[in-house]
Design an enzyme around this catalytic site. Structure first.
Site, PDB file in Angstrom:
ATOM      1  N   TYR A 134       3.939   2.553 -13.461  1.00  0.00           N
ATOM      2  CA  TYR A 134       4.091   2.482 -12.014  1.00  0.00           C
ATOM      3  C   TYR A 134       5.397   1.567 -11.643  1.00  0.00           C
ATOM      4  O   TYR A 134       5.513   0.774 -11.012  1.00  0.00           O
ATOM      5  CB  TYR A 134       2.886   1.817 -11.601  1.00  0.00           C
ATOM      6  CG  TYR A 134       2.756   2.022 -10.011  1.00  0.00           C
ATOM      7  CD1 TYR A 134       1.992   3.584  -9.924  1.00  0.00           C
ATOM      8  CD2 TYR A 134       3.041   1.455  -8.685  1.00  0.00           C
ATOM      9  CE1 TYR A 134       1.845   3.972  -8.483  1.00  0.00           C
ATOM     10  CE2 TYR A 134       2.936   2.014  -7.567  1.00  0.00           C
ATOM     11  CZ  TYR A 134       2.130   3.238  -7.335  1.00  0.00           C
ATOM     12  OH  TYR A 134       2.250   3.728  -5.939  1.00  0.00           O
ATOM     13  N   GLU A 182      12.117  -0.579  -8.807  1.00  0.00           N
ATOM     14  CA  GLU A 182      13.587  -0.828  -9.207  1.00  0.00           C
ATOM     15  C   GLU A 182      13.826  -2.049 -10.410  1.00  0.00           C
ATOM     16  O   GLU A 182      14.846  -2.115 -10.874  1.00  0.00           O
ATOM     17  CB  GLU A 182      14.381  -1.360  -7.906  1.00  0.00           C
ATOM     18  CG  GLU A 182      14.666   0.326  -7.163  1.00  0.00           C
ATOM     19  CD  GLU A 182      15.438  -0.051  -5.984  1.00  0.00           C
ATOM     20  OE1 GLU A 182      16.432  -0.988  -5.800  1.00  0.00           O
ATOM     21  OE2 GLU A 182      15.104   0.484  -5.072  1.00  0.00           O
ATOM     22  N   HIS A 214      11.876  -2.502 -13.010  1.00  0.00           N
ATOM     23  CA  HIS A 214      12.064  -1.885 -14.216  1.00  0.00           C
ATOM     24  C   HIS A 214      13.290  -1.207 -14.361  1.00  0.00           C
ATOM     25  O   HIS A 214      13.800  -1.191 -15.561  1.00  0.00           O
ATOM     26  CB  HIS A 214      10.781  -1.013 -14.308  1.00  0.00           C
ATOM     27  CG  HIS A 214       9.444  -1.503 -14.216  1.00  0.00           C
ATOM     28  ND1 HIS A 214       8.654  -1.348 -12.985  1.00  0.00           N
ATOM     29  CD2 HIS A 214       8.867  -2.168 -15.082  1.00  0.00           C
ATOM     30  CE1 HIS A 214       7.561  -1.791 -13.265  1.00  0.00           C
ATOM     31  NE2 HIS A 214       7.569  -2.519 -14.423  1.00  0.00           N
ATOM     32  N   SER A 222       6.940  -5.783  -7.803  1.00  0.00           N
ATOM     33  CA  SER A 222       5.781  -5.895  -8.581  1.00  0.00           C
ATOM     34  C   SER A 222       4.946  -4.571  -8.586  1.00  0.00           C
ATOM     35  O   SER A 222       4.963  -4.152  -7.267  1.00  0.00           O
ATOM     36  CB  SER A 222       4.923  -6.948  -8.427  1.00  0.00           C
ATOM     37  OG  SER A 222       3.487  -6.784  -9.069  1.00  0.00           O
TER      38      SER A 222
HETATM   39  P1  AMP Z   1       5.187  -4.837 -16.211  1.00  0.00           P
HETATM   40  O1  AMP Z   1       5.280  -3.049 -15.996  1.00  0.00           O
HETATM   41  O2  AMP Z   1       4.570  -5.575 -14.956  1.00  0.00           O
HETATM   42  O3  AMP Z   1       4.421  -4.931 -17.199  1.00  0.00           O
HETATM   43  O4  AMP Z   1       6.498  -5.250 -16.460  1.00  0.00           O
HETATM   44  C1  AMP Z   1       7.583  -4.485 -17.335  1.00  0.00           C
HETATM   45  C2  AMP Z   1       8.624  -5.394 -17.540  1.00  0.00           C
HETATM   46  O5  AMP Z   1       9.349  -5.135 -16.183  1.00  0.00           O
HETATM   47  C3  AMP Z   1       8.682  -7.013 -18.054  1.00  0.00           C
HETATM   48  O6  AMP Z   1       9.605  -7.400 -18.746  1.00  0.00           O
HETATM   49  C4  AMP Z   1       8.777  -7.514 -16.524  1.00  0.00           C
HETATM   50  O7  AMP Z   1       9.050  -8.855 -16.680  1.00  0.00           O
HETATM   51  C5  AMP Z   1       9.771  -6.671 -15.671  1.00  0.00           C
HETATM   52  N1  AMP Z   1       9.693  -6.648 -14.321  1.00  0.00           N
HETATM   53  C6  AMP Z   1       8.572  -6.589 -13.686  1.00  0.00           C
HETATM   54  N2  AMP Z   1       8.720  -6.780 -12.234  1.00  0.00           N
HETATM   55  C7  AMP Z   1      10.361  -7.211 -12.160  1.00  0.00           C
HETATM   56  C8  AMP Z   1      11.151  -7.626 -11.397  1.00  0.00           C
HETATM   57  N3  AMP Z   1      10.947  -7.684  -9.996  1.00  0.00           N
HETATM   58  N4  AMP Z   1      12.503  -7.774 -11.802  1.00  0.00           N
HETATM   59  C9  AMP Z   1      12.652  -7.786 -12.919  1.00  0.00           C
HETATM   60  N5  AMP Z   1      11.931  -7.316 -13.956  1.00  0.00           N
HETATM   61  C10 AMP Z   1      10.830  -7.142 -13.530  1.00  0.00           C
END
Ligand code: AMP
Length: 280
Positions: free
Chosen positions: A32, A35, A37, A185
């Site tokens: 999901y 930006e 990611h 997020s």
């Molecule tokens: P997730 O899919 O939420 O498990 O996140 C995957 C990766 O993306 C992790 O390393 C998170 O820290 C990073 N991430 C998620 N949201 C952000 C954001 N707003 N800014 C930078 N990195 C992010």
């Protein structure tokens, strides 16, 4: 852009890449994508020849089964986004292959996993470190990128890589925000309009605290109160607001740099985390 749905097909791709002498960076995600990611993919591209993104909603890091059940997913959209930024490959493992019926191996870290997320989400970091360890063994990257959005997670992974001697360099990706300040997020899609408005109190509070700090305020309690004041709204349940050492994640009564304010709150039924570096 290749997609690999099994470890065998991923390994075939990794062998092909390695035989050309290219370096590899991996970006673990739960999909999901937004930006935030994609900024990690771009960061990875600055360091490695080939970037592989994994998408896996890891069941073992969800302490709350309801949270797992409502975690948003849209693989088609994710693949289009990844292709648009020039990702080289996507690893989409299934949970049956990651966690077989007789699965029993876990990676656990000590003190750095205990406060904050560790306290409020028991077992969360054990799930994170274990799946990241598995992903590292599958992809065998030279680099891996993690976002500062999940600051404690980033520090836990950095510690794990040092302790367990993974030959991988961890790169930090800056926290990306929407124009109104909300930390990007995957969970934000679940915020109703009232909750989203309330959620802006998190970043507003963090920036107010940073401003106080830059004007000379060093007391963690005063900085905490500045954040809390923005979150004193109906429907907002604060889990923690703390000033912590970036290195140890120990709580600090007085700011000693490098330090961060870390926040978690449940707003309109959605659990959000955010943080800010206290740097002058
Ligand atoms: P997730 O899919 O939420 O498990 O996140 C995957 C990766 O993306 C992790 O390393 C998170 O820290 C990073 N991430 C998620 N949201 C952000 C954001 N707003 N800014 C930078 N990195 C992010």
């Amino acid at each position: 852009m290749f997609t690999a749905n099994s470890i065998t097909s991923l390994r075939t791709q990794i062998r092909r890449i390695r035989s050309s002498g290219a370096t590899i960076a991996c970006v673990p995600t739960m999909g999901y994508l937004h930006e935030g990611h994609l900024s990690l993919v771009q960061r990875a591209q600055q360091h490695a020849d080939q970037v592989i993104v994994s998408i896996f909603v890891n069941p073992t890091q969800f302490n709350n089964p309801k949270d797992l059940a409502v975690y948003p997913q849209d693989i088609k959209r994710d693949l289009d986004l990844l292709e648009s930024v020039g990702t080289d490959g996507v690893f989409l493992p299934c949970k049956e292959e990651m966690y077989g019926p007789k699965y029993q191996s876990w990676i656990t870290l000590d003190s750095i996993t205990l406060p904050f997320e560790g306290t409020h989400r028991p077992g969360h970091f054990r799930g994170v470190t274990t799946v990241v360890g598995m992903l590292f063994n599958c992809v065998q990257p030279d680099y891996a990128v993690f976002g500062e959005k999940d600051f404690q997670q980033l520090r836990v992974i950095e510690q794990m890589v040092v302790d367990l001697k993974f030959p991988i360099q961890i790169l930090r990706g800056p926290l990306m925000r929407d124009p109104d300040g909300l930390a990007m997020s995957s969970r934000n899609i679940r915020l109703g309009s009232d909750a989203r408005r309330s959620a802006l109190g998190i970043s507003r509070g963090l920036f107010k605290a940073l401003d106080l700090f830059r004007r000379g305020e060093n007391s963690a309690e005063i900085l905490r109160q500045a954040v809390l004041a923005e979150l004193a709204q109906p429907g907002v349940e604060v889990e923690y607001i703390e000033v912590a050492s970036e290195d140890t994640l120990n709580q600090l009564p007085v700011v000693i740099e490098p330090a961060r304010i870390l926040v978690a709150a449940v707003i309109g039924g959605v659990r959000l985390i955010d943080n800010i570096a206290l740097a002058r």
